[in-house]
Design an enzyme around this catalytic site. Structure first.
Site, PDB file in Angstrom:
ATOM      1  N   HIS A  61     -12.582 -10.083 -22.333  1.00  0.00           N
ATOM      2  CA  HIS A  61     -13.651 -10.260 -23.312  1.00  0.00           C
ATOM      3  C   HIS A  61     -13.540 -11.647 -23.920  1.00  0.00           C
ATOM      4  O   HIS A  61     -12.540 -12.341 -23.730  1.00  0.00           O
ATOM      5  CB  HIS A  61     -13.609  -9.163 -24.387  1.00  0.00           C
ATOM      6  CG  HIS A  61     -12.370  -9.168 -25.227  1.00  0.00           C
ATOM      7  ND1 HIS A  61     -11.110  -8.928 -24.714  1.00  0.00           N
ATOM      8  CD2 HIS A  61     -12.193  -9.376 -26.561  1.00  0.00           C
ATOM      9  CE1 HIS A  61     -10.227  -8.986 -25.698  1.00  0.00           C
ATOM     10  NE2 HIS A  61     -10.852  -9.264 -26.823  1.00  0.00           N
ATOM     11  N   HIS A  63     -13.242 -12.876 -26.973  1.00  0.00           N
ATOM     12  CA  HIS A  63     -12.541 -13.277 -28.193  1.00  0.00           C
ATOM     13  C   HIS A  63     -11.618 -14.453 -27.867  1.00  0.00           C
ATOM     14  O   HIS A  63     -11.017 -14.513 -26.799  1.00  0.00           O
ATOM     15  CB  HIS A  63     -11.747 -12.101 -28.763  1.00  0.00           C
ATOM     16  CG  HIS A  63     -12.573 -11.210 -29.660  1.00  0.00           C
ATOM     17  ND1 HIS A  63     -12.270  -9.892 -29.892  1.00  0.00           N
ATOM     18  CD2 HIS A  63     -13.695 -11.481 -30.385  1.00  0.00           C
ATOM     19  CE1 HIS A  63     -13.176  -9.383 -30.717  1.00  0.00           C
ATOM     20  NE2 HIS A  63     -14.046 -10.312 -31.028  1.00  0.00           N
ATOM     21  N   ASP A  65      -8.698 -15.439 -28.581  1.00  0.00           N
ATOM     22  CA  ASP A  65      -7.300 -15.310 -28.174  1.00  0.00           C
ATOM     23  C   ASP A  65      -7.156 -14.895 -26.708  1.00  0.00           C
ATOM     24  O   ASP A  65      -6.060 -14.947 -26.155  1.00  0.00           O
ATOM     25  CB  ASP A  65      -6.536 -14.335 -29.094  1.00  0.00           C
ATOM     26  CG  ASP A  65      -7.198 -12.975 -29.205  1.00  0.00           C
ATOM     27  OD1 ASP A  65      -8.436 -12.891 -29.106  1.00  0.00           O
ATOM     28  OD2 ASP A  65      -6.479 -11.974 -29.395  1.00  0.00           O
ATOM     29  N   HIS A  66      -8.262 -14.513 -26.059  1.00  0.00           N
ATOM     30  CA  HIS A  66      -8.188 -14.095 -24.654  1.00  0.00           C
ATOM     31  C   HIS A  66      -8.774 -15.119 -23.689  1.00  0.00           C
ATOM     32  O   HIS A  66      -8.667 -14.940 -22.480  1.00  0.00           O
ATOM     33  CB  HIS A  66      -8.904 -12.750 -24.469  1.00  0.00           C
ATOM     34  CG  HIS A  66      -8.181 -11.621 -25.112  1.00  0.00           C
ATOM     35  ND1 HIS A  66      -7.509 -10.663 -24.387  1.00  0.00           N
ATOM     36  CD2 HIS A  66      -7.972 -11.316 -26.416  1.00  0.00           C
ATOM     37  CE1 HIS A  66      -6.947  -9.802 -25.228  1.00  0.00           C
ATOM     38  NE2 HIS A  66      -7.204 -10.168 -26.460  1.00  0.00           N
ATOM     39  N   ASP A 209      -8.542  -5.486 -24.559  1.00  0.00           N
ATOM     40  CA  ASP A 209      -8.480  -4.872 -25.896  1.00  0.00           C
ATOM     41  C   ASP A 209      -9.377  -3.649 -25.939  1.00  0.00           C
ATOM     42  O   ASP A 209     -10.593  -3.757 -25.750  1.00  0.00           O
ATOM     43  CB  ASP A 209      -8.990  -5.852 -26.958  1.00  0.00           C
ATOM     44  CG  ASP A 209      -7.977  -6.951 -27.251  1.00  0.00           C
ATOM     45  OD1 ASP A 209      -6.972  -7.032 -26.527  1.00  0.00           O
ATOM     46  OD2 ASP A 209      -8.203  -7.720 -28.206  1.00  0.00           O
ATOM     47  N   HIS A 267      -0.024  -7.143 -25.946  1.00  0.00           N
ATOM     48  CA  HIS A 267      -0.976  -7.397 -27.036  1.00  0.00           C
ATOM     49  C   HIS A 267      -0.435  -6.790 -28.341  1.00  0.00           C
ATOM     50  O   HIS A 267      -1.027  -5.925 -28.969  1.00  0.00           O
ATOM     51  CB  HIS A 267      -2.353  -6.789 -26.696  1.00  0.00           C
ATOM     52  CG  HIS A 267      -3.473  -7.354 -27.538  1.00  0.00           C
ATOM     53  ND1 HIS A 267      -3.888  -6.772 -28.704  1.00  0.00           N
ATOM     54  CD2 HIS A 267      -4.254  -8.448 -27.373  1.00  0.00           C
ATOM     55  CE1 HIS A 267      -4.894  -7.480 -29.213  1.00  0.00           C
ATOM     56  NE2 HIS A 267      -5.132  -8.496 -28.434  1.00  0.00           N
TER      57      HIS A 267
END
Lengths: 307, 307
Positions: A61, A63, A65-66, A209, A267
């Protein structure tokens, strides 16, 4: 054999010990990367995985941080001599993010980048494996990925073939490729007469996530390895569910229900930087074959011993 | 006193030892960050500089290694509770890069971000200091920055004021603020009668990526600290000049010509990860007060001792 190398195992914010999400599967010289958080290139280079390997990158996804490690990783691989194409898969928006960033930083990338914006279903098929995606439950669209190797033919037994009067030569090849052959005397020999049953390939699932959901269990059924997010401990279950995250215990329940061989927790929220054993412990109470991921952890996934 | 904290000192590609460019000046509780390469947030958090300090960020140019850490740093500071505005300065294109990235990663930033796209000249003025930018010589537009503290008034000597018959009270304040005062007997007392000469403020220059040029020397004249890129050793001078980079020796020549107090070499190519002493040595032969930057190096810049 598939090797799994954890390059980043933190959630949202990097800590001293854990970088942002990035996991690499190494399989017959090819690299399959799952997520690419900021800083991934540094750990990728340090792990010496090779900058010119065949490579596919799957983004769960968008976001930060990914995904914010992608432009830097792609640029640095080019500077370091990559010339092979890279294939990148992820949800809608990924192409625009990459195009804008790479053009504004005037990155000169000396190899082809193919971005595939995908949804649930088969996202990538090769002769050797199939990658399937399924939507998880998160605050933004999150794809969970499963790589499943194709069934491998069972072992061929030359002595059986000779016994049955199949002459060494092209007929052996046909049998090994799964075809019946007819001998000169009219007898029909089937592959199963000279070969063991096909051996299933390995199956690895990565959740990105997500809160707990049916889809993980069905995607992971019988997987050799389930790499599951475990942002929080179970005493923060309510918050986890509101945010679309899992707890270590909930990940273990899924692993149990899906009959996976091994579970890896990743994570991990920065709040557990001093006591992540809490998460491992609560998961193991439900599913003993649980491992806590750490940066640079390497796991080998072997074919199960034959019964 | 200004403290300089080096958070990233590599060029183009991070190494095991060096992260991508990011330098922080800490001054009376305010943070002035220069460049923000990928991974900056991790070192920023590790250095415990504080996520809610008054903060200005100056970006030299839009190459990925100098700017890709911004979205992550801004997002993480918000997650960690920042509520104060951040002011960001850099060349044209910076706003678009930030806006696109932050919107595509759906970052919820809980404080104001003011982006100023600037060119050469004064880019920021406060009561305490002035930041001036000047174009360097690089493959893309690169701004070099100088922070210069405003002159501080000289020391006030109460005994001299009393001797001259200036009564304790508002007249003292006027003299301290640099104004002449007229006594009841008609005599005029000037500030220099009761105060030492004004004390110059500290001056720090950061070059970003640049080949040698006039502009550095004039921007740095008399600086207390010159933070100069030194991508290569002088035996690669030709390549450096073609690419718009400096060698350690050329940086030292500039430091000498500009009469700076100290020179720090940063932006060190990964090729020197085993022998960066070469760069330090060749610079010190020309300019002995040279220091090699390393990640997490802290320097204190004090006011020069009075003569």
């Amino acid at each position: 054999m598939i090797e799994v190398i954890f390059l980043g195992t933190s959630a949202s914010i990097p800590t001293r010990e854990r970088g942002l999400p990035c996991i690499v599967l190494r399989r017959k010289g090819e690299l399959l990367m799952f997520d690419c958080g900021e800083g991934a290139q540094r750990n990728f280079l340090q792990a010496k995985l090779g900058v010119n390997r065949p490579m596919r990158i799957f983004i769960s996804h968008l976001h930060g941080d990914h995904v914010l490690g992608l432009p830097g990783l792609l640029s640095s691989m080019s500077l370091l001599g990559r010339r092979r194409a890279v294939f990148i898969y992820g949800p809608k928006g990924l192409r625009s993010l990459l195009n804008t960033t790479l053009s504004l930083i005037r990155s000169n990338i000396n190899y082809e980048i193919h971005v595939m914006e995908v949804t649930s279903g088969i996202v990538c098929e090769t002769e050797e494996y199939v990658v399937k995606a399924e939507w998880g439950v998160h605050s933004v669209p999150n794809l969970m990925y499963r790589i499943e190797e194709r069934e491998r033919p069972g072992k061929f037994h030359p002595e059986r073939a000779l016994e049955l009067g199949v002459p060494r030569g092209p007929l052996w090849g046909q049998l090994q490729r799964g075809k019946e052959v007819t001998l000169e005397d009219g007898r029909i020999i089937r592959p199963e007469d000279v070969m063991d049953a096909p051996r299933p390939g390995l199956k690895v699932v990565y959740t990105g996530d997500t809160g707990p959901c049916e889809e993980i269990a069905s995607l992971s059924e019988g997987a050799d390895l389930l790499i599951h997010e475990a942002t929080y401990s179970d005493n923060m279950r309510e918050r986890a569910l509101v945010e679309g995250h899992s707890t270590a215990k909930l990940a273990a329940v899924t692993a149990h229900e899906a009959h996976v061989r091994r579970l890896v927790l990743t994570h991990i929220s920065a709040r557990y930087s001093q006591n992540d054993w809490i998460l491992e412990k609560e998961a193991r109470e439900v599913f003993p074959a649980t491992i806590m991921a750490r940066d640079f952890l390497k796991l080998r996934i072997e074919y199960p011993a034959k019964l």
